[in-house]
Every structure is written in structure tokens, then in C-alpha cells.
Design an enzyme around this catalytic site. Structure first.
Site, PDB file in Angstrom:
ATOM      1  CE  LYS A   1      -0.533  -1.007   5.162  1.00  0.00           C
ATOM      2  NZ  LYS A   1      -0.207  -2.549   5.693  1.00  0.00           N
TER       3      LYS A   1
ATOM      4  NE  ARG B   1      -1.946  -1.568  12.680  1.00  0.00           N
ATOM      5  CZ  ARG B   1      -1.133  -0.538  12.245  1.00  0.00           C
ATOM      6  NH1 ARG B   1      -1.592  -0.462  10.857  1.00  0.00           N
ATOM      7  NH2 ARG B   1      -0.572   0.355  12.867  1.00  0.00           N
TER       8      ARG B   1
END
Length: 288
Positions: A229, A267
């Protein structure tokens, strides 16, 4: 693996996952042309299946299959197109013996994936995008990952405004937990995800990671999805901040720290390093 407050792992999963003795690793397969993390390289069905099986071979405990990008500004996809993209991948993974999660906002897609053998529904909207989602989860009895988000892909960046992000995210997750219970979802089905990057800026993401224990007080296992991210671009080597794949080492570092904090699963896009990270965290914790 338990949450930061010692909460047991979610119930409707194979014993091998409930008794792993470490934080689980969920590998990501984006069957999309516009994912932020991989540029659509797994959009072809055969390529997506091969990649998913590769993640299983690397040791992924779960494979999360999605057919709609949920990055800020992403164009929506119809449930019909989403199912066309992901169901062949889900079916192939189930046939290969994998534990499959479906990453979807749509109840019809969730049901179809569960009918094909998926054991987990990962809903980044926390049940707010589709009014039928919570009833579908209740009826199917699968594990439900309830993520925090404000707004939609088109509006969430405008809503990243908090006085105290951890306190407010915890309160908003508690509201969604109450909604799942009212819809008939059993408490043991639910995993919570703070939704890093979803209506949050970098400072918000770091605060949530640093205070995972406060989210654990909601009494449900936690999933952390930090992989590749944008906020990790602030800690990678100079010149690489805008390259998602250059953030894998930083992603693995977050996996280690989240695992040491007791989260249920991480994740990630790159499995091997995060799997090692969760094993290191388990060994570290065992010797305290």
C-alpha cells in the site's frame, strides 16, 4: 492464532488453520485489469489460476480472489462480470485443495463463490455496499471479514478525517458488528479488518497498526492488509516510493510486527517473506 486480546480464531474453518500456531498468511490474486499492486498481470484466467496455485505452493494458508479493484477512484464492476472473472479461479483452487476467500462487495458473487467452495467472504465495505450481503453471510455460515471503510472507492479519500482514528475506527467497527449480529451472523464467523488505506492517510494507517491492541478489545480476530500500500512508500529506499512491488520488504516487516501483536492473519501479495515473518514472530513470542 488469537487476536491481540486472546480471542480465538474464527470457527468455520479447517482445523489445520485453526491450530496453525502462528498468524496465517492470505495470498492475494487480483483478477482485474486495474489493480494498484500488480498492474493487471493476473487478469487472464489461466494466468490467475497458475499464480494462485503458485501462492499455495509457496505456503499460503488462504488465497483471496477478487475481480473488482477497490483502490481509490476505481471503476465499479457488475456482479456478473465479477463472477465471470473469478469463479473459474475459485473452482480451480478448491479442486487443488486450497482454502479460498472471495474478495467482493456483492452478495450474489459471494454466494456463487461459496457454492463453488470458498470458505471466506472478504467484504471491504463491511456490509454497507450490498444490503443482501449480511443475510447471505448468515445463511451460508462462512467466515466473514468485516473491513472498515468510509464511503466508496470514489469518495473515501475525502472522508479520511478523524480526531482520533483508532477510537473512531473501533467505534465504527463496533456498529458494523452490531449490524452483523442483527442480520443473524454468528459472532464466531466474524474477523475484523481496520481497512488500511480505505479512507485513511499514512498517519492514520500507522496509528492503527501501532494500536492494534485497542481494536482487539472488540473481541474478534483481526486481519491486517498492509501489503504494497501507498503509505509504505514513505519508508522504502529513496526513488522507489512509487513502485508497489518495491514495498514487499516493508510489507513483510509489517507482517512480522502484526503477527507479534497477535493478529489472526495478514493479507499479502508476496507470500514467502511474510510466511517467514509470521514464523519468526511465533518463535519470538514462544520464548518470551
Amino acid at each position: 492464532m488469537s487476536s491481540p486480546d486472546g480471542t480465538a480464531a474464527p470457527g468455520p474453518l479447517p482445523d489445520a488453520l485453526r491450530d496453525a500456531g502462528r498468524t496465517l498468511v492470505m495470498g492475494v490474486v487480483n483478477v482485474t485489469p486495474d489493480s494498484f499492486s500488480d498492474g493487471g498481470q493476473w487478469f487472464d484466467t489461466d494466468v490467475a489460476v497458475a499464480h494462485a496455485k503458485h501462492l499455495l505452493a509457496q505456503g499460503a494458508d488462504i488465497v483471496d480472489v477478487g475481480g473488482e479493484s477497490t483502490r481509490p477512484g476505481a471503476a465499479p464492476v457488475t456482479p456478473e462480470e465479477e463472477r465471470r472473472r473469478i469463479l473459474p479461479v475459485v473452482e480451480a483452487l478448491v479442486e487443488a485443495g486450497g482454502v479460498v476467500s472471495v474478495d467482493t462487495l456483492h452478495a450474489a458473487t459471494a454466494r456463487a463463490a461459496v457454492d463453488a467452495g470458498a470458505l471466506i467472504v472478504n467484504d471491504v465495505s463491511g456490509g454497507t455496499a450490498d444490503p443482501e450481503m449480511l443475510a447471505t453471510v448468515a445463511q451460508t455460515g462462512v467466515v466473514y471479514i468485516l473491513q472498515h471503510r468510509r464511503g466508496t472507492a470514489a469518495t473515501m479519500n475525502e472522508l479520511a478525517v478523524y480526531d482520533d482514528v483508532v477510537t473512531e475506527v473501533r467505534a465504527e467497527l463496533a456498529e458494523r458488528l452490531a449490524a452483523t449480529a442483527a442480520a443473524g451472523v454468528r459472532e464466531e464467523q466474524v474477523v475484523l479488518d481496520p481497512g488500511l488505506g480505505f479512507a485513511k492517510n499514512a498517519e492514520h494507517n500507522w496509528a492503527l497498526l501501532a494500536r492494534l491492541d485497542e481494536l482487539g478489545r472488540l473481541g474478534r480476530p483481526l486481519l491486517v492488509g498492509a501489503s504494497r500500500k501507498r503509505f509504505l512508500g514513505g519508508v522504502v529506499a529513496p526513488g522507489l516510493a512509487d513502485q508497489p512491488m518495491a514495498r514487499d520488504a516493508a510489507s513483510a516487516a509489517v507482517s512480522a510486527l502484526a503477527a507479534a501483536a497477535g493478529v489472526w492473519a495478514v493479507r499479502v501479495h508476496e507470500v514467502t517473506a511474510s510466511l517467514d515473518a509470521t514464523r519468526v514472530a511465533a518463535a519470538w513470542t514462544a520464548h518470551r
